[in-house]
Enzyme design. Structure first.
Site, PDB file in Angstrom:
ATOM      1  N   ARG A   1       0.824  -1.223   0.000  1.00 47.97           N
ATOM      2  CA  ARG A   1       0.000   0.000   0.000  1.00 47.97           C
ATOM      3  C   ARG A   1       0.853   1.266   0.000  1.00 47.97           C
ATOM      4  O   ARG A   1       0.491   2.262   0.628  1.00 47.97           O
ATOM      5  CB  ARG A   1      -0.929   0.037   1.221  1.00 47.97           C
ATOM      6  CG  ARG A   1      -1.941  -1.079   1.263  1.00 47.97           C
ATOM      7  CD  ARG A   1      -3.254  -0.599   0.658  1.00 47.97           C
ATOM      8  NE  ARG A   1      -4.310  -1.556   0.901  1.00 47.97           N
ATOM      9  CZ  ARG A   1      -5.391  -1.295   1.621  1.00 47.97           C
ATOM     10  NH1 ARG A   1      -5.567  -0.122   2.177  1.00 47.97           N
ATOM     11  NH2 ARG A   1      -6.306  -2.220   1.763  1.00 47.97           N
TER      12      ARG A   1
ATOM     13  N   ARG B   1      -3.068   7.131   1.296  1.00 49.85           N
ATOM     14  CA  ARG B   1      -3.476   8.354   1.990  1.00 49.85           C
ATOM     15  C   ARG B   1      -2.417   9.007   2.865  1.00 49.85           C
ATOM     16  O   ARG B   1      -2.551  10.159   3.239  1.00 49.85           O
ATOM     17  CB  ARG B   1      -4.726   8.077   2.831  1.00 49.85           C
ATOM     18  CG  ARG B   1      -5.981   7.990   1.988  1.00 49.85           C
ATOM     19  CD  ARG B   1      -7.098   7.325   2.741  1.00 49.85           C
ATOM     20  NE  ARG B   1      -6.726   5.941   3.023  1.00 49.85           N
ATOM     21  CZ  ARG B   1      -7.508   5.055   3.630  1.00 49.85           C
ATOM     22  NH1 ARG B   1      -8.688   5.421   4.049  1.00 49.85           N
ATOM     23  NH2 ARG B   1      -7.107   3.823   3.821  1.00 49.85           N
TER      24      ARG B   1
ATOM     25  N   ARG C   1      -7.199  12.277  -4.662  1.00 52.94           N
ATOM     26  CA  ARG C   1      -8.457  11.730  -4.150  1.00 52.94           C
ATOM     27  C   ARG C   1      -9.478  12.807  -3.792  1.00 52.94           C
ATOM     28  O   ARG C   1     -10.656  12.514  -3.676  1.00 52.94           O
ATOM     29  CB  ARG C   1      -8.174  10.814  -2.957  1.00 52.94           C
ATOM     30  CG  ARG C   1      -7.629   9.453  -3.363  1.00 52.94           C
ATOM     31  CD  ARG C   1      -8.722   8.530  -3.913  1.00 52.94           C
ATOM     32  NE  ARG C   1      -9.518   7.975  -2.822  1.00 52.94           N
ATOM     33  CZ  ARG C   1     -10.710   8.400  -2.451  1.00 52.94           C
ATOM     34  NH1 ARG C   1     -11.290   9.379  -3.099  1.00 52.94           N
ATOM     35  NH2 ARG C   1     -11.332   7.847  -1.450  1.00 52.94           N
TER      36      ARG C   1
ATOM     37  N   ASP D   1      -7.040  -2.163  -6.677  1.00 55.97           N
ATOM     38  CA  ASP D   1      -7.512  -2.764  -5.434  1.00 55.97           C
ATOM     39  C   ASP D   1      -7.876  -4.202  -5.766  1.00 55.97           C
ATOM     40  O   ASP D   1      -8.078  -4.542  -6.932  1.00 55.97           O
ATOM     41  CB  ASP D   1      -8.726  -1.998  -4.889  1.00 55.97           C
ATOM     42  CG  ASP D   1      -9.030  -2.409  -3.452  1.00 55.97           C
ATOM     43  OD1 ASP D   1      -8.425  -1.833  -2.540  1.00 55.97           O
ATOM     44  OD2 ASP D   1      -9.841  -3.326  -3.254  1.00 55.97           O
TER      45      ASP D   1
ATOM     46  N   TYR E   1     -15.548 -10.545   1.123  1.00 55.28           N
ATOM     47  CA  TYR E   1     -16.287  -9.312   0.790  1.00 55.28           C
ATOM     48  C   TYR E   1     -17.585  -9.640   0.051  1.00 55.28           C
ATOM     49  O   TYR E   1     -18.617  -9.018   0.277  1.00 55.28           O
ATOM     50  CB  TYR E   1     -15.420  -8.371  -0.051  1.00 55.28           C
ATOM     51  CG  TYR E   1     -14.280  -7.789   0.755  1.00 55.28           C
ATOM     52  CD1 TYR E   1     -14.490  -6.699   1.590  1.00 55.28           C
ATOM     53  CD2 TYR E   1     -13.013  -8.358   0.721  1.00 55.28           C
ATOM     54  CE1 TYR E   1     -13.466  -6.178   2.364  1.00 55.28           C
ATOM     55  CE2 TYR E   1     -11.975  -7.839   1.488  1.00 55.28           C
ATOM     56  CZ  TYR E   1     -12.208  -6.760   2.309  1.00 55.28           C
ATOM     57  OH  TYR E   1     -11.192  -6.255   3.079  1.00 55.28           O
TER      58      TYR E   1
HETATM   59  O1  CP3 Z   1      -0.024  -1.413  -2.411  1.00 56.73           O
HETATM   60  C1  CP3 Z   1      -0.399  -0.485  -3.164  1.00 56.73           C
HETATM   61  O2  CP3 Z   1       0.046   0.673  -3.074  1.00 56.73           O
HETATM   62  C2  CP3 Z   1      -1.415  -0.800  -4.246  1.00 56.73           C
HETATM   63  C3  CP3 Z   1      -2.748  -0.490  -3.913  1.00 56.73           C
HETATM   64  C4  CP3 Z   1      -3.639  -1.392  -3.094  1.00 56.73           C
HETATM   65  C5  CP3 Z   1      -4.846  -0.904  -2.562  1.00 56.73           C
HETATM   66  N1  CP3 Z   1      -5.537  -1.945  -2.041  1.00 56.73           N
HETATM   67  C6  CP3 Z   1      -5.273   0.499  -2.620  1.00 56.73           C
HETATM   68  C7  CP3 Z   1      -6.323   0.962  -1.711  1.00 56.73           C
HETATM   69  C8  CP3 Z   1      -3.585  -2.751  -2.805  1.00 56.73           C
HETATM   70  C9  CP3 Z   1      -2.476  -3.748  -3.076  1.00 56.73           C
HETATM   71  C10 CP3 Z   1      -4.800  -3.086  -2.148  1.00 56.73           C
HETATM   72  C11 CP3 Z   1      -5.139  -4.459  -1.730  1.00 56.73           C
HETATM   73  C12 CP3 Z   1      -6.288  -4.671  -0.866  1.00 56.73           C
HETATM   74  N2  CP3 Z   1      -7.493  -4.026  -0.868  1.00 56.73           N
HETATM   75  C13 CP3 Z   1      -6.363  -5.691   0.089  1.00 56.73           C
HETATM   76  C14 CP3 Z   1      -5.282  -6.698   0.345  1.00 56.73           C
HETATM   77  C15 CP3 Z   1      -4.182  -6.124   1.137  1.00 56.73           C
HETATM   78  C16 CP3 Z   1      -4.510  -5.873   2.568  1.00 56.73           C
HETATM   79  O3  CP3 Z   1      -4.527  -4.707   2.971  1.00 56.73           O
HETATM   80  O4  CP3 Z   1      -4.739  -6.877   3.274  1.00 56.73           O
HETATM   81  C17 CP3 Z   1      -7.613  -5.627   0.696  1.00 56.73           C
HETATM   82  C18 CP3 Z   1      -8.124  -6.520   1.792  1.00 56.73           C
HETATM   83  C19 CP3 Z   1      -8.330  -4.577   0.073  1.00 56.73           C
HETATM   84  C20 CP3 Z   1      -9.723  -4.164   0.341  1.00 56.73           C
HETATM   85  C21 CP3 Z   1      -9.831  -2.747   0.708  1.00 56.73           C
HETATM   86  N3  CP3 Z   1      -9.599  -1.689  -0.136  1.00 56.73           N
HETATM   87  C22 CP3 Z   1     -10.215  -2.228   1.966  1.00 56.73           C
HETATM   88  C23 CP3 Z   1     -10.554  -3.060   3.180  1.00 56.73           C
HETATM   89  C24 CP3 Z   1     -10.214  -0.840   1.851  1.00 56.73           C
HETATM   90  C25 CP3 Z   1     -10.676   0.141   2.886  1.00 56.73           C
HETATM   91  C26 CP3 Z   1      -9.729   0.271   3.985  1.00 56.73           C
HETATM   92  C27 CP3 Z   1      -8.874   1.462   3.755  1.00 56.73           C
HETATM   93  O5  CP3 Z   1      -7.653   1.332   3.892  1.00 56.73           O
HETATM   94  O6  CP3 Z   1      -9.463   2.510   3.473  1.00 56.73           O
HETATM   95  C28 CP3 Z   1      -9.792  -0.528   0.531  1.00 56.73           C
HETATM   96  C29 CP3 Z   1      -9.601   0.828  -0.025  1.00 56.73           C
HETATM   97  C30 CP3 Z   1      -8.244   1.142  -0.561  1.00 56.73           C
HETATM   98  N4  CP3 Z   1      -7.502   0.333  -1.364  1.00 56.73           N
HETATM   99  C31 CP3 Z   1      -7.525   2.351  -0.357  1.00 56.73           C
HETATM  100  C32 CP3 Z   1      -6.324   2.248  -1.073  1.00 56.73           C
HETATM  101  C33 CP3 Z   1      -5.244   3.279  -1.215  1.00 56.73           C
HETATM  102  C34 CP3 Z   1      -8.019   3.543   0.402  1.00 56.73           C
HETATM  103  C35 CP3 Z   1      -8.943   4.295  -0.514  1.00 56.73           C
HETATM  104  C36 CP3 Z   1      -8.962   5.750  -0.293  1.00 56.73           C
HETATM  105  O7  CP3 Z   1      -8.156   6.480  -0.881  1.00 56.73           O
HETATM  106  O8  CP3 Z   1      -9.869   6.218   0.428  1.00 56.73           O
END
Ligand code: CP3
Length: 355
Positions: free
Chosen positions: A28, A32, A41, A77, A155
């Site tokens: 990630r 943010r 964003r 994502d 999910y």
């Molecule tokens: O690593 C990177 O920089 C690539 C981007 C990436 C995102 N999500 C961007 C994201 C990757 C590899 C993911 C994977 C992801 N997404 C997983 C597996 C990894 C982990 O964390 O276990 C999972 C379970 C998700 C599902 C997901 N997406 C959730 C639960 C959330 C909300 C929680 C949160 O952090 O807000 C997201 C949203 C998300 N995915 C954001 C980002 C940058 C935040 C979105 C925002 O900008 O508001």
């Protein structure tokens, strides 16, 4: 036949080859905690950024340009592929992902579609092409990724994030035949998506099984998850690029998760790196595993935690420095900068000492 040895630190480490210092990237790493990301964003919704190749490419490159990580990961994502299968996904501010029509019965599984990624994920595939064009001349590999079937199913069935996985486990126990069909459909879609990411330019892949280990005991894992993860890793191995298996929370049954496949094993922050690597075998590269919360600590504590990871990796080839889960939004960017510089300095010096 032997392929040419890669020259980038990250790809060399993925093959267990010696490197002049330990490569580092962070799960990630685009997100943010970076002002540049928050600025994008403010103007565009999460799914808009993901679907617009130029925006996704820009966000992917932000942490590379600022911190000089040794690998990029495509900004996307794990959940959007579910949209193509017929699930109505959105990311809700302050809440996270939400699915309007979650799976509640066997019939819902049977109506899920399995279209090719070229139709459902063209924005991400195009973004990979754009980023690759930028990074190949800089010799920085791009990682593609996808979710493992259980994590995606959590999910799809829960309709969002969950703390106890009650709905998905109840579904799994009460509808074992539909569970199998669901997992096979998810494997089909993810395997194609990952192969298309490689075709678009991804030099490595990571499969995120973020929740199976936290949700399930060993017996359930063996029965309801392992066969499908094995299927996915086996299919994806045909792409020829290194595949990272990040299975969070598998703790005592680490080796059952490792047995599913993957060239590199991603360790979460709960696992002692030295013990884990010994179990896995030093011939298999590992990635990890600093606690992401350590980045919120004062430098003396953060430094001690970084030292601990490096000591446990003991300078062996095949260690990729990373966090043991995604970076948190309140992380100060200065700490990320300091982490990168410190790992470079420490691991570079160690090798010089040996010469
Ligand atoms: O690593 C990177 O920089 C690539 C981007 C990436 C995102 N999500 C961007 C994201 C990757 C590899 C993911 C994977 C992801 N997404 C997983 C597996 C990894 C982990 O964390 O276990 C999972 C379970 C998700 C599902 C997901 N997406 C959730 C639960 C959330 C909300 C929680 C949160 O952090 O807000 C997201 C949203 C998300 N995915 C954001 C980002 C940058 C935040 C979105 C925002 O900008 O508001």
């Amino acid at each position: 036949m032997h392929t040419n040895e890669p020259t980038s630190l990250f790809l060399r480490a993925c093959r267990g080859l010696p490197t002049e210092r330990t490569p580092i990237w962070l799960m990630r790493q685009a997100g943010r905690y970076m002002a540049e990301y928050r600025a994008i964003r403010e103007k565009y919704a999460m799914l808009e950024v993901i679907r617009t190749p130029e925006l996704a490419a820009e966000v992917t490159l932000q942490p590379i340009d600022r911190f000089g990580f040794d690998a990029a990961i495509i900004f996307a994502d794990i959940l959007p592929p579910l949209i193509g299968m017929g699930l109505k996904l959105d990311f809700i501010k302050g809440e996270g992902p939400s699915i309007e029509n979650p799976i509640t019965r066997a019939y819902d599984v049977d109506v899920l579609a399995t279209p090719p990624a070229t139709e459902t994920m063209p924005g991400t595939l195009k973004a990979i092409e754009l980023v690759t064009r930028e990074l190949v001349p800089r010799n920085i590999p791009l990682i593609g990724f996808a979710g493992a079937p259980f994590t995606l199913a959590s999910y799809a069935v829960e309709g969002g994030s969950t703390s106890n996985y009650a709905k998905i486990k109840a579904f799994m126990y009460s509808e074992p035949a539909a569970w199998k069909r669901l997992m096979v459909k998810l494997v089909t879609v993810q395997a194609d998506y990952l192969a298309q990411q490689v075709k678009a330019g991804a030099a490595a892949l990571q499969i995120f099984d973020s929740w199976a280990g936290l949700a399930l005991g060993q017996q359930d894992y063996l029965r309801y998850v392992q066969p499908y993860n094995t299927m996915l890793f086996k299919t994806v191995a045909a792409t020829g690029v290194p595949v990272i298996n990040f299975s969070q929370g598998v703790n005592a049954y680490l080796l059952d998760a490792v047995a599913c496949g993957g060239d590199v094993i991603g360790l979460d922050w709960r696992m002692p790196l030295d013990w884990s690597w010994r179990q896995i075998g030093y011939d298999r590269p590992v990635q990890g595993n600093l606690d992401p919360v350590a980045l919120l600590a004062p430098w003396r504590e953060l430094k001690a935690r970084i030292d601990e990871v490096l000591e446990q990796a003991a300078g062996r080839p095949g260690h990729i420095f990373n966090l043991g889960h995604g970076i948190l939004p309140p992380t100060p960017v200065e700490n990320v900068q300091r982490l990168v510089e410190y790992v470079r300095e420490q691991t570079g010096n160690k090798r010089d000492d040996q010469n």
